[in-house]
Structure formats: C-alpha cells, structure tokens
Design an enzyme around this catalytic site. Structure first.
Site, short mmCIF file in Angstrom:
data_model
loop_
_atom_site.label_atom_id
_atom_site.label_comp_id
_atom_site.label_asym_id
_atom_site.label_seq_id
_atom_site.Cartn_x
_atom_site.Cartn_y
_atom_site.Cartn_z
N ARG A 200 2.66 -12.71 -4.78
CA ARG A 200 2.50 -11.40 -4.14
C ARG A 200 2.36 -11.62 -2.65
O ARG A 200 2.26 -12.75 -2.19
CB ARG A 200 1.34 -10.57 -4.75
CG ARG A 200 0.15 -11.30 -5.23
CD ARG A 200 -0.65 -12.00 -4.18
NE ARG A 200 -0.99 -11.13 -3.07
CZ ARG A 200 -1.33 -11.53 -1.87
NH1 ARG A 200 -1.37 -12.82 -1.58
NH2 ARG A 200 -1.65 -10.70 -0.91
N GLY A 201 2.35 -10.49 -1.92
CA GLY A 201 2.40 -10.60 -0.46
C GLY A 201 3.85 -10.42 -0.04
O GLY A 201 4.75 -11.06 -0.61
N ALA A 202 4.08 -9.55 0.95
CA ALA A 202 5.45 -9.12 1.26
C ALA A 202 6.42 -10.29 1.54
O ALA A 202 7.46 -10.39 0.89
CB ALA A 202 5.41 -8.14 2.43
N GLN B 235 -7.64 -9.22 -4.01
CA GLN B 235 -6.93 -10.25 -3.23
C GLN B 235 -7.84 -10.87 -2.17
O GLN B 235 -7.66 -12.03 -1.80
CB GLN B 235 -5.70 -9.64 -2.54
CG GLN B 235 -4.53 -9.31 -3.47
CD GLN B 235 -4.58 -7.89 -3.94
OE1 GLN B 235 -5.65 -7.29 -4.05
NE2 GLN B 235 -3.42 -7.33 -4.26
N ASP C 224 3.18 -4.41 4.65
CA ASP C 224 4.26 -4.47 3.66
C ASP C 224 5.53 -3.81 4.14
O ASP C 224 6.62 -4.13 3.69
CB ASP C 224 3.79 -3.84 2.34
CG ASP C 224 2.84 -4.78 1.65
OD1 ASP C 224 1.66 -4.79 2.02
OD2 ASP C 224 3.30 -5.55 0.78
N ASN D 121 0.28 -0.87 4.19
CA ASN D 121 -0.38 -2.12 3.80
C ASN D 121 -1.31 -1.80 2.62
O ASN D 121 -1.42 -0.63 2.20
CB ASN D 121 -1.16 -2.73 4.98
CG ASN D 121 -1.63 -4.16 4.68
OD1 ASN D 121 -0.84 -4.99 4.23
ND2 ASN D 121 -2.89 -4.44 4.90
O1 MRU Z 1 -0.16 -6.09 -3.72
P1 MRU Z 1 -0.04 -7.27 -2.80
O2 MRU Z 1 -1.09 -8.30 -3.03
O3 MRU Z 1 1.35 -7.85 -2.81
O4 MRU Z 1 -0.27 -6.67 -1.36
C1 MRU Z 1 -0.14 -7.51 -0.26
C2 MRU Z 1 -0.56 -6.89 1.01
O5 MRU Z 1 -0.85 -5.72 1.10
C3 MRU Z 1 -0.53 -7.78 2.23
O6 MRU Z 1 -1.50 -7.37 3.16
C4 MRU Z 1 0.85 -7.67 2.88
O7 MRU Z 1 1.85 -7.97 1.94
C5 MRU Z 1 0.99 -8.55 4.04
S1 MRU Z 1 1.22 -10.21 3.53
C6 MRU Z 1 1.51 -11.24 4.80
#
Ligand code: MRU
Length: 337
Positions: A52-54, A188, A229, A239
């Site tokens: 996960r994470g963009a 997270q 995101d 985000n």
């Molecule tokens: O649902 P997730 O854990 O994928 O959400 C991730 C986020 O909101 C992060 O803050 C975002 O992707 C930035 S990652 C460098």
C-alpha cells in the site's frame, strides 16, 4: 540512524520471475515476504493492502505486468491485466500512472517491460531523496513533526515522501522528532510508521488520532508533514482519511502544513479535489480490530479511505521538481512545464 539496510518493500526476483512484497498486513508482528507470480495475485495484494502507499502500488503493478510479460502473455492479455490492476484501488493516481507508462512498452517485448518497471522503481526512490532534501530545508531546528498514515519507505520504492523529509533532515544534522498518528482504521501509523522509524533509530512517539489538536494548542507540534495519493491541478490533496482534519487544526494554530509527493502523484487531468475518486472500503475494517469485534453487531460503519485537503490549507507541496507554494494552481503549472 542505525546502519540497517535501506527498506525497499517491492522487489523483483529475476531468477524466478516473481514480485516480492513485504507483507504489510503482518507488520509489526512478522516480517514476511510474498513471492507472487502473476498480475492477478499482485492486484489482490494491492486490494487487500499487503502492499500500500501510492508510489509503492504503482511499482508493484509495473513489476506485476513485467512478470506476466516474461511468462509470455500476449499484448491483449497484458492489456486486460493492466486494466484489472489499475482498478485495484481508485484514489492513488500513481497506480494508473505506472500502469499506463508500462503499457506503452508492451509492443517492445518482455525485456523492455521489465526495464521500464526497474526505471519506475529507481526514479521513485531518487524522487523521494530529492524531495527529502527540499522538504528538510523547510523544517526548523529540532522540529517536532506530526505525520499521518505511512508515507515512508514502506509506501514508496524506498526512503519515503513525508518520512523522506524526516530522514533527510536528520541526515543533514537536524535532530527532528516524529509524532505519528495511529491512523484508524487500518493503523498505518501505529503498525507501519512507528515500525519503520523505530527500525531506523528515528525518535517516534505514537498518538491516537484525536490527540493532535490538544498537542497543537500546547505548542508541542512545530509542523505537519504528510504524503498524498493524488494532487489535483488546483493543488487540492487527497490523502489518508484524517488528513483534512489535521490541516484545519494546523491552520487554526498557525502551524505549517506540508505535503511531500512525487510528480507522479500530481494529476493535471483532475481539475480539483471534488473530481478525485475516493475509495470506500469494507465496514469490517472499522468494526473489527485484529479479528476482534469492537462495535455492536448490526451497527453500520463508514469507511472513506481518503479525504481531500483544500489547496488553501497547504503551505507547501514538495515534489522532486521543486516546491509549490500558494497559489498552488499557478505554482504547479510552472513546475509542470
Ligand atoms: O490506504 P493506504 O495505506 O494505501 O494509504 C496511503 C496513504 O494515504 C499515504 O499517505 C499516501 O499514499 C502517500 S505514500 C508516500
């Protein structure tokens, strides 16, 4: 910081043609790696938040298509798999961006597809390091920095966006410290940000999501730094859910609110935050914690996974191309050229 090897959560095993993912559902309890053979498996790993994470899901999708290509999938099959992967999560634009970029290589053979996937990975880590240097310069000496969710090495190819800013500040000799929101409902912050910073010897203190306002009122927070995101053309920032509330609190208390994100998160095709698709996940993630029900049976829950912070509340958007300061629509347009 400790001398531990840099954390890179998405790898490609060229010998076995498998996408290797550090399973983030199991952290901090267990450090286990998945070895996935097909894009279908990777799409499921993205959907269920094993990765996960963009930026990280973009890299994982790129490697997934490289694995399919190296197993001999034809162009039509690859195109179908690409579509399936891009739909796995809707808000983070890096996923669709990476899938589109890799799809442009399908006609050039499997080796070219894998080369492009490696390039996406390498460029993301380089972007994080550049953003880190630019963002670190914004932090006052010994800043106590609040962050939300995990925008660290775990959420990228490596180094991190918001946490890259922290790492770079420390590497430059500024002993900043971190306050991490636990980040309900998937934790997270508690599970991932606390784990990755603690692993690297960076001082981190955990907060529940409701504590930030009180600590801001007591002047115990000097800056807020988060990831993104998707950033719309006008500078509105999607985000993790809860980010918007922090931005409002920061504005009320006169505390700088910064966003760090690679240019692949900036979506010039989306005019503003209202046009960003916001993922809604299953209610179980709110009513159950680690398999234990914490709310009465039959009570519905909401799960928008992200929110949108209006550009007017964002003091700086740090990208590898440079720092956007308000007014963001003009500043982002200048960086886009
Ligand atoms: O649902 P997730 O854990 O994928 O959400 C991730 C986020 O909101 C992060 O803050 C975002 O992707 C930035 S990652 C460098």
């Amino acid at each position: 910081m400790t001398g531990r090897a840099p954390l890179r959560p998405v790898l490609y095993d060229e010998g076995a043609d498998r996408v290797r993912l550090l399973d983030q559902r199991l952290l901090p309890g267990r450090e286990e790696w998945l070895a996935l053979a097909t894009s279908g498996e990777v799409a499921e790993a993205i959907r269920t938040l094993a990765v996960r994470g963009a930026p990280a899901i973009g890299v994982a999708a790129a490697y997934a298509l490289a694995a399919d290509a190296r197993r001999g999938a034809d162009a039509a099959t690859l195109a179908r798999s690409a579509e399936h992967l891009a739909r796995a999560r809707p808000t983070a634009v890096n996923l669709a961006w990476a899938v589109k970029r890799i799809s442009a290589r399908f006609g050039e053979g499997a080796a070219a597809v894998l080369r492009e996937a490696h390039a996406i990975r390498d460029e993301d880590e380089a972007a994080c390091r550049r953003m880190g240097a630019l963002g670190a310069a914004l932090l006052p000496p010994r800043a106590r920095v609040l962050t939300h969710c995990n925008a660290g090495a775990l959420a990228t190819a490596g180094y991190g966006t918001a946490l890259g800013v922290i790492r770079a500040a420390i590497e430059a000799g500024n002993p900043v410290t971190v306050l991490a929101d636990e980040t309900r409902p998937f934790f997270q912050g508690a599970r991932l940000t606390a784990w990755e910073l603690h692993r690297d010897g960076i001082p981190v203190t955990l907060l529940t999501d409701g504590m930030a306002g009180w600590l801001m009122q007591r002047r115990e927070i000097d800056a807020v730094v988060v990831g993104a995101d998707r950033i719309a053309r006008n500078g509105d920032v999607a985000n993790k859910i809860g980010t918007y509330g922090l931005a409002v609190l920061a504005a009320h208390h006169g505390i700088p609110f910064y966003v760090a994100a690679p240019w692949s998160t900036v979506d010039l095709a989306t005019p503003d935050g209202a046009a960003i698709p916001i993922e809604e996940r299953g209610g179980d993630e709110v009513t159950m914690v680690a398999g234990i029900r914490i709310a009465p049976e039959g009570v519905p829950a909401r799960y928008p996974a992200f929110d949108v912070t209006p550009a007017a509340l964002v003091g700086a958007i740090v990208t590898e191309r440079g720092v956007s300061r308000p007014p963001h629509p003009e500043a982002l347009a200048a960086l886009a050229r």
